[in-house]
Design a protein around this motif. Structure first.
Motif, PDB file in Angstrom:
ATOM      1  N   LYS A  40       0.827  -1.205   0.000  1.00  0.00           N
ATOM      2  CA  LYS A  40       0.000   0.000   0.000  1.00  0.00           C
ATOM      3  C   LYS A  40       0.869   1.266   0.000  1.00  0.00           C
ATOM      4  O   LYS A  40       0.458   2.297  -0.518  1.00  0.00           O
ATOM      5  N   LYS A  63       1.893   1.661  -3.641  1.00  0.00           N
ATOM      6  CA  LYS A  63       0.763   2.212  -4.411  1.00  0.00           C
ATOM      7  C   LYS A  63       0.547   3.689  -4.080  1.00  0.00           C
ATOM      8  O   LYS A  63       0.233   4.504  -4.956  1.00  0.00           O
ATOM      9  N   GLY A 111      -5.091 -10.021  -2.534  1.00  0.00           N
ATOM     10  CA  GLY A 111      -6.334  -9.598  -1.890  1.00  0.00           C
ATOM     11  C   GLY A 111      -7.293  -8.951  -2.863  1.00  0.00           C
ATOM     12  O   GLY A 111      -8.147  -9.612  -3.454  1.00  0.00           O
ATOM     13  N   THR A 112      -7.146  -7.619  -3.053  1.00  0.00           N
ATOM     14  CA  THR A 112      -8.070  -6.902  -3.930  1.00  0.00           C
ATOM     15  C   THR A 112      -7.596  -6.896  -5.385  1.00  0.00           C
ATOM     16  O   THR A 112      -8.266  -6.341  -6.245  1.00  0.00           O
ATOM     17  N   THR A 151      -2.065  -5.875  -6.983  1.00  0.00           N
ATOM     18  CA  THR A 151      -0.683  -6.337  -6.835  1.00  0.00           C
ATOM     19  C   THR A 151      -0.425  -7.444  -7.851  1.00  0.00           C
ATOM     20  O   THR A 151       0.539  -7.405  -8.616  1.00  0.00           O
ATOM     21  N   THR A 169       4.682  -8.288   1.429  1.00  0.00           N
ATOM     22  CA  THR A 169       3.852  -7.139   1.052  1.00  0.00           C
ATOM     23  C   THR A 169       3.577  -6.184   2.216  1.00  0.00           C
ATOM     24  O   THR A 169       2.769  -5.267   2.088  1.00  0.00           O
TER      25      THR A 169
HETATM   26  C1  LIG Z   1      -3.494  -5.195   0.898  1.00  0.00           C
HETATM   27  C2  LIG Z   1      -2.454  -6.198   1.187  1.00  0.00           C
HETATM   28  C3  LIG Z   1      -2.252  -7.314   0.343  1.00  0.00           C
HETATM   29  C4  LIG Z   1      -3.106  -7.593  -0.858  1.00  0.00           C
HETATM   30  O1  LIG Z   1      -2.793  -6.711  -1.923  1.00  0.00           O
HETATM   31  P1  LIG Z   1      -3.854  -6.485  -3.092  1.00  0.00           P
HETATM   32  O2  LIG Z   1      -3.208  -5.565  -4.039  1.00  0.00           O
HETATM   33  O3  LIG Z   1      -5.082  -5.928  -2.440  1.00  0.00           O
HETATM   34  O4  LIG Z   1      -4.133  -7.825  -3.690  1.00  0.00           O
HETATM   35  C5  LIG Z   1      -1.247  -8.197   0.666  1.00  0.00           C
HETATM   36  N1  LIG Z   1      -0.462  -8.005   1.738  1.00  0.00           N
HETATM   37  C6  LIG Z   1      -0.618  -6.953   2.564  1.00  0.00           C
HETATM   38  C7  LIG Z   1       0.275  -6.832   3.739  1.00  0.00           C
HETATM   39  C8  LIG Z   1      -1.613  -6.006   2.323  1.00  0.00           C
HETATM   40  O5  LIG Z   1      -1.774  -4.970   3.151  1.00  0.00           O
END
Ligand SMILES: *Cc1c(COP(=O)(O)O)cnc(C)c1O
Length: 307
Positions: A34, A37, A167-168, A171, A292
């Motif tokens: 994040k 991004k 997740g969303t 990434t 991440t």
């Molecule tokens: C938000 C998040 C993800 C998932 O990323 P997306 O781009 O939403 O798929 C993975 N790891 C961490 C630590 C996150 O905060």
């Protein structure tokens, strides 16, 4: 451009060579995907003279903490819409509060309307607001990970596998597009942290197509399909739900490598990767795990595990 994060060689792990890309150490608001991004969002916000942001996320959201921090540091008004059902205090929610973001809680099925009415209210108050979808979803978030792929590819163009928490979707979308552009050879495997594969994979594919259309690019559909691997086998009970084996992963990475993993995202994905390696008898390969982020959530877990 300089790399935003380093790739660390960990060494032998389950008969493979393990590397970790330390996105958690990106030097912006505790790092993570994040944070990467947010640099793209901030750039866009400044270029277009927006002075307010509306976004969405739960009280434990890394995206919301980074966004609240970005706004506070740049004198941008920040409204965060949060689901009422899932609100509990975390390190992230405490920081969001400290950064002065306005929280509006909403029923889960009224999130979008609540965000739109927050946008209207800001316009009436004389602001020029910008909406960031939950998780930093959208082309700018995807772009951030197209560029991350580029960093990986320049470091080493023949990893066999890349694993990470998905997740969303942006990434993963960015990484897959990066691979298509460079004709990379590795398998990119998103480990779902919540969504079942049908929905989760579709969102990744939608993000890929959206980005390609907006950037006037195209690839064969079968290549895109083949390169988008989204595994929902390790989601346990869903978002934030885990069994005890995840705490073992957190302990192991902390003790042996001094690396903080959290139970919602990174430990869950790392555990999924490990099970995937074992059950598919993967050996003597070069494996990259993308860390991440989620350092504040690691400290929530630490408190829980040591209480
Ligand atoms: C938000 C998040 C993800 C998932 O990323 P997306 O781009 O939403 O798929 C993975 N790891 C961490 C630590 C996150 O905060």
């Amino acid at each position: 451009m300089n790399n935003l994060s380093e790739i660390q060689h960990i060494g032998n792990y389950k008969g493979n060579q393990l590397y970790i890309k330390r996105e958690d150490l990106i030097p912006v608001s505790f790092g993570g995907n994040k944070a990467r991004k947010s640099l793209y969002f901030l750039n866009y916000i400044k270029q277009n003279y927006f002075d307010a942001v509306v976004t969405y996320g739960s009280s434990s959201s890394n995206h919301c903490r980074v966004t609240a921090n970005m706004c506070a540091a740049n004198n941008i008004k920040c409204i965060i819409v949060s689901p009422i059902e899932k609100y509990h205090e975390t390190n992230n929610s405490q920081m969001i509060h400290m950064m002065g973001a306005e929280i509006i809680t909403s029923e889960l099925n009224h999130i979008h309307e609540t965000m739109l009415s927050a946008m209207d209210r800001l316009r009436n108050e004389g602001y020029n607001p910008f909406m960031i979808e939950g998780g930093g979803h959208g082309d700018l978030g995807t772009q951030a990970y197209v560029d991350c792929y580029e960093e990986i590819y320049r470091f080493h163009d023949s990893f066999d596998y890349i694993f990470f928490a998905s997740g969303t979707g942006t990434t993963q979308a960015g990484l897959v597009i990066g691979k298509l552009i460079h004709r990379g050879k590795e398998k990119i495997i998103g480990i779902s942290i919540a969504r079942p594969s049908e929905r989760g994979r579709k969102v990744v594919l939608d993000s890929i197509h959206e980005y390609l259309i907006h950037n006037d690019m195209s690839f064969f559909e079968n290549e895109i399909e083949e390169d988008t691997i989204f595994i929902d086998k390790y989601i346990s009970g869903g978002y934030g739900e885990n069994d005890k084996s995840i705490d073992e992963v957190i302990r192991y990475a902390l003790i042996n490598w001094g690396i903080p993993f959290d139970s919602t995202y990174t430990a869950k994905a790392f555990n999924g990767m490990t099970e995937f390696i074992m059950s598919n008898h993967i050996e003597n390969k070069k494996i990259l795990f993308i860390h991440t982020g989620s350092t504040p959530l690691f400290f929530d877990d630490l408190r829980r595990m040591t209480d």
